[in-house]
Design a protein around this motif. Structure first.
Motif, PDB file in Angstrom:
ATOM      1  N   GLN A  51     -39.772 -43.096   4.235  1.00  0.00           N
ATOM      2  CA  GLN A  51     -40.791 -44.135   4.172  1.00  0.00           C
ATOM      3  C   GLN A  51     -41.245 -44.547   5.568  1.00  0.00           C
ATOM      4  OE1 GLN A  51     -39.661 -47.774   2.160  1.00  0.00           O
ATOM      5  NE2 GLN A  51     -41.780 -48.470   1.999  1.00  0.00           N
ATOM      6  N   VAL A  52     -40.287 -44.646   6.492  1.00  0.00           N
ATOM      7  CA  VAL A  52     -40.639 -44.994   7.868  1.00  0.00           C
ATOM      8  C   VAL A  52     -41.535 -43.915   8.481  1.00  0.00           C
ATOM      9  CG1 VAL A  52     -39.718 -45.311  10.204  1.00  0.00           C
ATOM     10  CG2 VAL A  52     -38.626 -46.448   8.252  1.00  0.00           C
ATOM     11  N   PHE A  53     -41.213 -42.655   8.236  1.00  0.00           N
ATOM     12  CA  PHE A  53     -42.043 -41.582   8.783  1.00  0.00           C
ATOM     13  C   PHE A  53     -43.438 -41.577   8.144  1.00  0.00           C
ATOM     14  CE2 PHE A  53     -43.523 -37.109   8.936  1.00  0.00           C
ATOM     15  CZ  PHE A  53     -43.539 -36.939  10.314  1.00  0.00           C
ATOM     16  N   ASP A  54     -43.498 -41.836   6.836  1.00  0.00           N
ATOM     17  CA  ASP A  54     -44.798 -41.892   6.166  1.00  0.00           C
ATOM     18  C   ASP A  54     -45.655 -43.028   6.703  1.00  0.00           C
ATOM     19  OD1 ASP A  54     -44.192 -39.723   4.611  1.00  0.00           O
ATOM     20  OD2 ASP A  54     -43.714 -40.872   2.796  1.00  0.00           O
ATOM     21  N   LEU A  55     -45.026 -44.149   7.047  1.00  0.00           N
ATOM     22  CA  LEU A  55     -45.778 -45.304   7.536  1.00  0.00           C
ATOM     23  C   LEU A  55     -46.217 -45.137   8.986  1.00  0.00           C
ATOM     24  CD1 LEU A  55     -43.654 -48.229   6.007  1.00  0.00           C
ATOM     25  CD2 LEU A  55     -45.957 -47.523   5.310  1.00  0.00           C
ATOM     26  N   THR A  56     -45.456 -44.356   9.767  1.00  0.00           N
ATOM     27  CA  THR A  56     -45.729 -44.275  11.207  1.00  0.00           C
ATOM     28  C   THR A  56     -46.113 -42.881  11.690  1.00  0.00           C
ATOM     29  OG1 THR A  56     -43.412 -43.809  11.760  1.00  0.00           O
ATOM     30  CG2 THR A  56     -44.078 -46.136  11.589  1.00  0.00           C
ATOM     31  N   GLY A  57     -45.669 -41.822  10.983  1.00  0.00           N
ATOM     32  CA  GLY A  57     -45.931 -40.451  11.422  1.00  0.00           C
ATOM     33  C   GLY A  57     -45.180 -40.071  12.676  1.00  0.00           C
ATOM     34  N   SER A  58     -44.079 -40.749  12.980  1.00  0.00           N
ATOM     35  CA  SER A  58     -43.380 -40.521  14.249  1.00  0.00           C
ATOM     36  C   SER A  58     -41.876 -40.428  14.053  1.00  0.00           C
ATOM     37  CB  SER A  58     -43.689 -41.682  15.210  1.00  0.00           C
ATOM     38  OG  SER A  58     -42.860 -41.630  16.347  1.00  0.00           O
ATOM     39  N   SER A  59     -41.253 -39.399  14.645  1.00  0.00           N
ATOM     40  CA  SER A  59     -39.801 -39.282  14.639  1.00  0.00           C
ATOM     41  C   SER A  59     -39.151 -40.349  15.517  1.00  0.00           C
ATOM     42  CB  SER A  59     -39.365 -37.895  15.136  1.00  0.00           C
ATOM     43  OG  SER A  59     -39.612 -36.911  14.159  1.00  0.00           O
ATOM     44  N   ALA A  60     -39.901 -40.848  16.503  1.00  0.00           N
ATOM     45  CA  ALA A  60     -39.376 -41.928  17.336  1.00  0.00           C
ATOM     46  C   ALA A  60     -39.126 -43.177  16.497  1.00  0.00           C
ATOM     47  CB  ALA A  60     -40.348 -42.234  18.471  1.00  0.00           C
ATOM     48  N   TRP A  61     -40.025 -43.473  15.565  1.00  0.00           N
ATOM     49  CA  TRP A  61     -39.825 -44.612  14.663  1.00  0.00           C
ATOM     50  C   TRP A  61     -38.646 -44.350  13.728  1.00  0.00           C
ATOM     51  CZ3 TRP A  61     -41.494 -49.523  14.096  1.00  0.00           C
ATOM     52  CH2 TRP A  61     -42.574 -49.939  14.879  1.00  0.00           C
ATOM     53  N   VAL A  62     -38.512 -43.119  13.279  1.00  0.00           N
ATOM     54  CA  VAL A  62     -37.358 -42.787  12.445  1.00  0.00           C
ATOM     55  C   VAL A  62     -36.067 -43.009  13.234  1.00  0.00           C
ATOM     56  CG1 VAL A  62     -36.185 -40.967  11.149  1.00  0.00           C
ATOM     57  CG2 VAL A  62     -38.672 -41.134  11.071  1.00  0.00           C
ATOM     58  N   GLY A  63     -36.094 -42.620  14.499  1.00  0.00           N
ATOM     59  CA  GLY A  63     -34.941 -42.859  15.352  1.00  0.00           C
ATOM     60  C   GLY A  63     -34.640 -44.338  15.524  1.00  0.00           C
ATOM     61  N   LEU A  64     -35.693 -45.181  15.498  1.00  0.00           N
ATOM     62  CA  LEU A  64     -35.491 -46.622  15.636  1.00  0.00           C
ATOM     63  C   LEU A  64     -34.679 -47.194  14.484  1.00  0.00           C
ATOM     64  CD1 LEU A  64     -36.160 -49.130  17.325  1.00  0.00           C
ATOM     65  CD2 LEU A  64     -38.252 -49.401  15.968  1.00  0.00           C
ATOM     66  N   THR A  65     -34.722 -46.531  13.325  1.00  0.00           N
ATOM     67  CA  THR A  65     -33.903 -47.017  12.211  1.00  0.00           C
ATOM     68  C   THR A  65     -32.424 -47.015  12.591  1.00  0.00           C
ATOM     69  OG1 THR A  65     -33.673 -44.805  11.200  1.00  0.00           O
ATOM     70  CG2 THR A  65     -35.567 -46.134  10.519  1.00  0.00           C
ATOM     71  N   GLY A  66     -32.037 -46.071  13.429  1.00  0.00           N
ATOM     72  CA  GLY A  66     -30.650 -46.037  13.884  1.00  0.00           C
ATOM     73  C   GLY A  66     -30.293 -47.243  14.727  1.00  0.00           C
ATOM     74  N   ALA A 112     -42.535 -50.537  -4.227  1.00  0.00           N
ATOM     75  CA  ALA A 112     -43.347 -50.509  -5.445  1.00  0.00           C
ATOM     76  C   ALA A 112     -44.647 -51.274  -5.258  1.00  0.00           C
ATOM     77  CB  ALA A 112     -42.556 -51.088  -6.613  1.00  0.00           C
ATOM     78  N   LEU A 113     -44.600 -52.370  -4.482  1.00  0.00           N
ATOM     79  CA  LEU A 113     -45.809 -53.155  -4.220  1.00  0.00           C
ATOM     80  C   LEU A 113     -46.650 -52.565  -3.092  1.00  0.00           C
ATOM     81  CD1 LEU A 113     -44.362 -56.792  -4.477  1.00  0.00           C
ATOM     82  CD2 LEU A 113     -45.667 -55.514  -6.201  1.00  0.00           C
ATOM     83  N   ASN A 114     -46.141 -51.509  -2.461  1.00  0.00           N
ATOM     84  CA  ASN A 114     -46.862 -50.823  -1.384  1.00  0.00           C
ATOM     85  C   ASN A 114     -47.277 -51.796  -0.283  1.00  0.00           C
ATOM     86  OD1 ASN A 114     -47.916 -48.542  -0.120  1.00  0.00           O
ATOM     87  ND2 ASN A 114     -49.929 -48.778  -1.087  1.00  0.00           N
ATOM     88  N   LEU A 115     -46.327 -52.600   0.178  1.00  0.00           N
ATOM     89  CA  LEU A 115     -46.632 -53.603   1.201  1.00  0.00           C
ATOM     90  C   LEU A 115     -46.979 -52.961   2.547  1.00  0.00           C
ATOM     91  CD1 LEU A 115     -43.877 -56.284   0.400  1.00  0.00           C
ATOM     92  CD2 LEU A 115     -46.263 -56.189  -0.378  1.00  0.00           C
ATOM     93  N   GLY A 116     -46.470 -51.762   2.787  1.00  0.00           N
ATOM     94  CA  GLY A 116     -46.867 -51.018   3.989  1.00  0.00           C
ATOM     95  C   GLY A 116     -46.354 -51.603   5.291  1.00  0.00           C
ATOM     96  N   SER A 117     -45.284 -52.362   5.263  1.00  0.00           N
ATOM     97  CA  SER A 117     -44.739 -52.989   6.473  1.00  0.00           C
ATOM     98  C   SER A 117     -43.484 -52.262   6.913  1.00  0.00           C
ATOM     99  CB  SER A 117     -44.421 -54.468   6.210  1.00  0.00           C
ATOM    100  OG  SER A 117     -43.723 -55.019   7.313  1.00  0.00           O
ATOM    101  N   VAL A 118     -43.573 -51.553   8.020  1.00  0.00           N
ATOM    102  CA  VAL A 118     -42.412 -50.843   8.524  1.00  0.00           C
ATOM    103  C   VAL A 118     -41.343 -51.824   8.980  1.00  0.00           C
ATOM    104  CG1 VAL A 118     -43.284 -50.630  10.890  1.00  0.00           C
ATOM    105  CG2 VAL A 118     -41.634 -48.954  10.013  1.00  0.00           C
ATOM    106  N   TRP A 119     -41.761 -52.982   9.474  1.00  0.00           N
ATOM    107  CA  TRP A 119     -40.799 -53.977   9.941  1.00  0.00           C
ATOM    108  C   TRP A 119     -39.998 -54.564   8.789  1.00  0.00           C
ATOM    109  CZ3 TRP A 119     -39.416 -53.703  14.675  1.00  0.00           C
ATOM    110  CH2 TRP A 119     -40.319 -53.290  15.652  1.00  0.00           C
ATOM    111  N   LEU A 120     -40.628 -54.751   7.635  1.00  0.00           N
ATOM    112  CA  LEU A 120     -39.900 -55.236   6.470  1.00  0.00           C
ATOM    113  C   LEU A 120     -38.836 -54.221   6.045  1.00  0.00           C
ATOM    114  CD1 LEU A 120     -39.419 -57.263   4.214  1.00  0.00           C
ATOM    115  CD2 LEU A 120     -41.293 -56.182   2.924  1.00  0.00           C
ATOM    116  N   VAL A 121     -39.191 -52.952   6.074  1.00  0.00           N
ATOM    117  CA  VAL A 121     -38.223 -51.901   5.742  1.00  0.00           C
ATOM    118  C   VAL A 121     -37.035 -51.954   6.700  1.00  0.00           C
ATOM    119  CG1 VAL A 121     -37.843 -49.421   5.540  1.00  0.00           C
ATOM    120  CG2 VAL A 121     -39.993 -50.413   4.756  1.00  0.00           C
ATOM    121  N   LEU A 122     -37.322 -52.154   7.987  1.00  0.00           N
ATOM    122  CA  LEU A 122     -36.253 -52.181   8.979  1.00  0.00           C
ATOM    123  C   LEU A 122     -35.356 -53.411   8.813  1.00  0.00           C
ATOM    124  CD1 LEU A 122     -38.193 -50.967  12.152  1.00  0.00           C
ATOM    125  CD2 LEU A 122     -36.673 -49.646  10.673  1.00  0.00           C
ATOM    126  N   VAL A 123     -35.953 -54.552   8.481  1.00  0.00           N
ATOM    127  CA  VAL A 123     -35.147 -55.766   8.259  1.00  0.00           C
ATOM    128  C   VAL A 123     -34.215 -55.584   7.063  1.00  0.00           C
ATOM    129  CG1 VAL A 123     -35.253 -58.185   7.541  1.00  0.00           C
ATOM    130  CG2 VAL A 123     -36.753 -57.363   9.358  1.00  0.00           C
TER     131      VAL A 123
END
Length: 423
Positions: A51-66, A112-123
């Motif tokens: 989901q993070v990659f779909d929202l950002t298109g970046s492996s750097a953002w995926v790495g930020l999940t770590g 499910a609501l497609n909020l589209g917030s990468v920050w919400l996913v990270l929180v």
């Protein structure tokens, strides 16, 4: 002829996984709870980075999940281990499972609501890891209270194999179900599995501290754990070598980008993503199912060092592979080696730590085992974005081999470590 048949059965029995601990009803219930959640939890493990990659298109953002997952993992892993030494571990396990289920439900709602917030996913990921960090050291500390010491390697192999079984079929199921049911449904299925597992955990016996004194855990308890660890040199060394293996060698932050841009998955996810996430656990499951021989190895320090070196070479081969199936094969080899290392390291922990310190040592173990890959997510994600995914994976695997050689030279006691002879 009967003698020959009996000999073959004995040899086969000494090779395959030992199921003797499952005769113990409380351990069987704990193991059953692990079995239910093993696949479900992996659906979320795949869904979050995807989901993070779909929202950002970046492996750097995926790495930020770590990085996001690391802080709560460190704090609550160490504190959760201290709590597990001062309260009823059964009640604490119920609390942790409930918290993870609620967070998974919230992840489902936002997707499910497609909020589209990468920050919400990270929180939400951070909250997920906080409950996970409380849950896992508690579960690890419980095992030694339920089974006899001589059965700890077998119990560890059973639990680890079931976890790895989930990490094989969970990602494969995620890759197959995502295009059909959609990413949000993966979170929902994980939440349902976690609710189901509350029943076997509820049926565990009460597990208060052996001293009978239930109290609050504070910072002093955490620091006492560190002081105790400093006196256990072999145990401390086992943490160091695993940090090397996971931080330098774990390439999973590269999987979403490689699945799509190297191995041809569609943008919405596909089978390549599932296979990459499942490959390491496949190797682990194979070793787990054939783990009967592991209990007879006494030079466990040497076994861990060799296994971690093979893990690094497997990851390096993955980075150099030109096809999906060759990449999967190298990851399977790495996963098999990592499982050998994990079984011995966890057995060393259970033997070396006293019960009043076992929760804290399990907490430190979880911080290393789960925290190392989170740091690796950051390192590999950003390195992959800078120099390319193949170079990041290959370089990391080779670095594991170099650093493990340095660690052995600096910590010779670990290389010499021998387990007690089996009677």
């Amino acid at each position: 002829m009967d003698v020959e048949a009996g000999t073959r059965r004995k040899r086969f029995g000494s090779l395959v996984i030992d199921i003797e601990p499952l005769r113990n009803a409380p351990f069987r219930r704990l193991w059953a709870g692990t079995a239910v959640t093993a696949i479900g939890s992996q659906l979320t493990t795949v869904a979050v980075p995807k989901q993070v990659f779909d929202l950002t298109g970046s492996s750097a953002w995926v790495g930020l999940t770590g990085a996001v997952a690391l802080v709560p993992l460190l704090v609550f892993g160490l504190w959760g281990g201290a709590i597990a030494d001062t309260v009823d571990r059964r009640k604490l396990l119920i609390f942790g499972n409930t918290g993870i289920a609620l967070v998974s439900a919230m992840l489902w709602v936002q997707a499910a609501l497609n909020l589209g917030s990468v920050w919400l996913v990270l929180v939400l990921l951070a909250f997920n890891q906080a409950f996970f960090a409380i849950n896992m050291p508690t579960r690890g500390a419980i095992v030694a209270r339920l089974v006899a010491p001589e059965l700890l390697p077998a119990a560890t192999a059973l639990t680890s194999t079931m976890n790895m079984f989930g990490t094989v079929f969970g990602p494969m199921a995620a890759g197959a179900l995502m295009p059909v049911l959609g990413l949000p449904t993966l979170y929902l299925l994980d939440s349902i599995a976690l609710v189901i597992t509350l029943y076997p955990v509820w049926r565990l016996p009460a597990l208060p501290p052996l001293s009978g004194q239930v109290r609050r855990a504070g910072l002093r308890d955490v620091f006492d754990g560190f002081r105790y660890m400093a006196t256990q040199k072999v145990l401390l060394a086992s943490f160091v070598v695993d940090i090397i293996a996971m931080v330098a060698g774990m390439p999973r932050a590269l999987f979403p980008e490689m699945a799509e841009r190297t191995f041809g998955d569609p943008h919405g996810g596909g089978l390549a993503l599932g296979w990459l996430f499942a490959a390491i656990p496949i190797g682990s499951v194979v070793i787990g199912l054939l783990s009967g021989w592991l209990g007879r190895v006494r030079r466990q320090g040497v076994a861990v060092v060799v296994a971690i070196s093979l893990w690094g070479l497997g990851v390096a081969g993955f980075g150099l592979a030109g096809s999906l199936w060759l990449a999967v094969a190298f990851l399977v080899i790495g996963g098999a080696a990592d499982m050998v290392s994990a079984i011995y390291r966890q057995s060393i922990l259970q033997v070396a730590a006293t019960d009043e310190m076992r929760g804290r040592m399990s907490g430190a173990f979880i911080v290393v085992v789960a925290g190392g890959p989170r740091i690796a997510d950051v390192v590999h994600g950003w390195t992959g974005a800078a120099v390319g995914t193949r170079a990041a994976a290959t370089g990391g695997g080779l670095l594991v081999v170099v650093l493990i050689a340095v660690a052995v030279a600096a910590l010779p006691a670990f290389w010499r470590y021998r387990a007690a002879a089996v009677k």
